[in-house]
Design an enzyme around this catalytic site. Structure first.
Site, short mmCIF file in Angstrom:
data_model
loop_
_atom_site.label_atom_id
_atom_site.label_comp_id
_atom_site.label_asym_id
_atom_site.label_seq_id
_atom_site.Cartn_x
_atom_site.Cartn_y
_atom_site.Cartn_z
CB CYS A 125 -0.92 -0.05 1.23
SG CYS A 125 -1.76 1.48 1.64
CB CYS A 153 0.36 1.76 4.07
SG CYS A 153 -1.37 1.22 3.97
#
Length: 121
Positions: A30, A33
């Site tokens: 991600c 993230c």
């Protein structure tokens, strides 16, 4: 204080045994993230009175499902065992600081009263 990795086995005790716990639900693939990780880590160094935990949603799929994680990153904040904040999306440093300040400033007597009232219904 550095961030800690938590699992399904350690999630409950971490929330129960600490006054304020922030939990970052993330995954290695991600991109948002990965961009949020340094911000989260820097905040953990600044706020030693807060536990900064991370949950790898790939390794802890059951925990992520139980927490109703549908988008990552998702940040949750617990205060005195009560979920007081949950929001998907990466925060910038000032937004994260606002969340931490707000969580620290909560009147927990009011929060616990509201929780008890909701449970009584």
């Amino acid at each position: 204080m550095a961030t800690i990795d938590i699992t399904a086995e350690t999630f409950g005790p971490t929330v129960e045994d600490n006054d304020i716990v922030l939990v970052d639900f993330w995954a290695g693939w991600c991109q948002p993230c990965q961009r949020f990780a340094p911000t989260y880590s820097a905040a953990s160094d600044k706020h030693e009175d807060v536990v900064f935990a991370k949950v790898d949603t790939e390794a802890q799929q059951q925990l992520a499902a139980e927490a109703n994680i549908t988008s990552i990153p998702t940040l949750m904040a617990f205060r005195e065992k009560v979920l007081v904040f949950s929001q998907p999306g990466a925060l910038n440093p000032s937004q994260l600081e606002e969340v931490i300040t707000a969580v620290k400033g909560l009147d927990m007597k009011e929060v616990h009263a509201a929780v008890a009232e909701r449970q009584a219904k």
